[in-house]
Design an enzyme around this catalytic site. Structure first.
Site, PDB file in Angstrom:
ATOM      1  N   CYS A 102       0.830  -1.206   0.000  1.00 52.64           N
ATOM      2  CA  CYS A 102       0.000   0.000   0.000  1.00 52.64           C
ATOM      3  C   CYS A 102       0.860   1.250   0.000  1.00 52.64           C
ATOM      4  CB  CYS A 102      -0.938  -0.012   1.202  1.00 52.64           C
ATOM      5  SG  CYS A 102      -2.103   1.379   1.265  1.00 52.64           S
ATOM      6  N   CYS A 199      -6.322  -3.972   7.104  1.00 55.75           N
ATOM      7  CA  CYS A 199      -7.515  -3.125   7.143  1.00 55.75           C
ATOM      8  C   CYS A 199      -8.667  -3.699   6.333  1.00 55.75           C
ATOM      9  CB  CYS A 199      -7.179  -1.718   6.654  1.00 55.75           C
ATOM     10  SG  CYS A 199      -6.760  -1.590   4.902  1.00 55.75           S
TER      11      CYS A 199
END
Length: 375
Positions: A102, A199
């Site tokens: 990410c 997440c």
């Protein structure tokens, strides 16, 4: 004074980082990243960094700081570059790090590219890492002052160009001071717990989430758990994606080892659908091969051995090592002077020279022979 985008994830770190950028006199605009088309499918409450609650917390922090605030939709990029990659890597028997991915593809590629295109000078984040100017003028990435919060490992994918446009105001701080500062600034996130786990896995059950995504469609659905020394089948599994090298818990093999010691996952063979287990000492890694290297500054000289240290997982131990960049620069070899345990293909090896991050590579294979593959 610079025009900066502050990536505000909804936690205390990004809020204080934005506050410090404002206090330093920069023209700051807060941005929250919408990473899911259906935010409720990702983490909720205080455990994630991509939830509806986080977006609200980020907006309230921006209001307190008196800065403009926007939400940028990065859901397509996040799905393509992070979530799909995570699924594909596990299906292939590898163990990816989605947070590092990410940072590489979203926070310091897509976000920075958009910020620069809009006329901003750089991006501010709440990462714990230090930036220093080296003797040759390069921007160097260093470990944070707070060793327990140091995030230089997950930033080891950043290039020199990205570092030149990055700001990490928290690198010289400790977490307790950051929380105290947030309270003084009347930021409601001052006591908000840190985010943990992945997440986009809503309940924290990675194996269950992967089973839902892959299930019986996966070519490695179901198979044997085998004793690596005797070849005996000890049990069955629902999919190799539910296992990672070094795993001890959740094997459900029942039969104890002859020596009474626990067994660990040694190897995963996704094509055959076999999970091989054995004693911990068989997990010792002495060398590894890395692919897709990314360098934070000057590329090390090819075909020479350089002394260094390496980190093999986030918040993991630092290992004495030697690095060799192969001719052409597409791969590296690492010799570990002290063995590491439970290292799996797909993870990242991040290379350090003292506190300075040299660069990183994706682990393609490991060598468990005492001599090490890199010698």
């Amino acid at each position: 004074m610079a025009r900066l985008v502050a990536a505000m994830l909804g936690g205390v770190d990004s809020a204080v980082a934005a506050a410090r950028a404002v206090e330093a006199g920069h023209d700051v605009t807060g941005v929250h990243l919408a990473l899911s088309r259906n935010p409720r499918s990702y983490r909720s409450g205080a455990r994630g960094c991509c939830s509806i609650e986080d977006a609200g917390d980020a907006r309230r922090a921006a209001d307190v700081l008196g800065i403009p605030f926007y939400v940028w939709d990065m859901s397509t990029e996040f799905a393509d570059e992070v979530v799909d990659d995570f699924v594909a890597e596990y299906a292939a028997g590898r163990t990816p790090n989605p947070c590092l991915r990410c940072n590489e593809k979203i926070k310091f590629a897509a976000v920075l590219d958009r910020a620069l295109a809009l006329g901003f000078d750089g991006v501010v984040t709440g990462h714990y890492a230090l930036l220093e100017t080296g003797a040759g003028g390069d921007v160097e990435l260093h470990r944070a002052q707070d060793a327990g919060k140091d995030q230089s490992y997950v930033l080891g994918v950043l290039t020199q160009e990205q570092l030149r446009h990055s700001h990490f105001p928290l690198g010289g701080s400790v977490k307790t001071d950051v929380r105290a500062e947030a309270a003084r600034r009347d930021l409601q996130v001052a006591t908000k717990p840190d985010s943990h786990d992945i997440c986009f896995v809503a309940d924290g059950d990675n194996a269950g989430w992967l089973r839902e995504k892959l299930g019986e469609r996966a070519p490695n659905h179901g198979g044997a758990i085998v004793d690596d020394e005797t070849g005996e089948e000890l049990g069955r599994h629902d999919g190799t994606y539910g296992y990672t090298i070094g795993q001890r818990k959740g094997l459900r093999i029942g039969t104890p080892a002859p020596d009474g010691k626990p067994r660990f996952v040694l190897d995963i063979e996704p094509v055959e659908g076999t999970v091989r287990v054995g004693p911990r000492e068989r997990l010792a890694v002495h060398g590894l091969e890395g692919i897709r290297p990314r360098w934070c500054g000057t590329v090390p000289v090819a075909d020479t051995w350089d002394d260094c240290t390496v980190q093999l997982r986030a918040h993991g131990d630092e290992h004495r090592a030697r690095l060799r960049v192969h001719e052409g620069g597409e791969s590296v070899s690492v010799e570990l002077l002290d063995p590491a345990y439970g290292i799996a293909p797909g993870q990242a090896v991040v290379v350090y020279d003292g506190s300075r991050v040299v660069g990183s590579a994706t682990i393609a294979s490991t060598d468990r022979s005492p001599a090490g593959s890199a010698r």
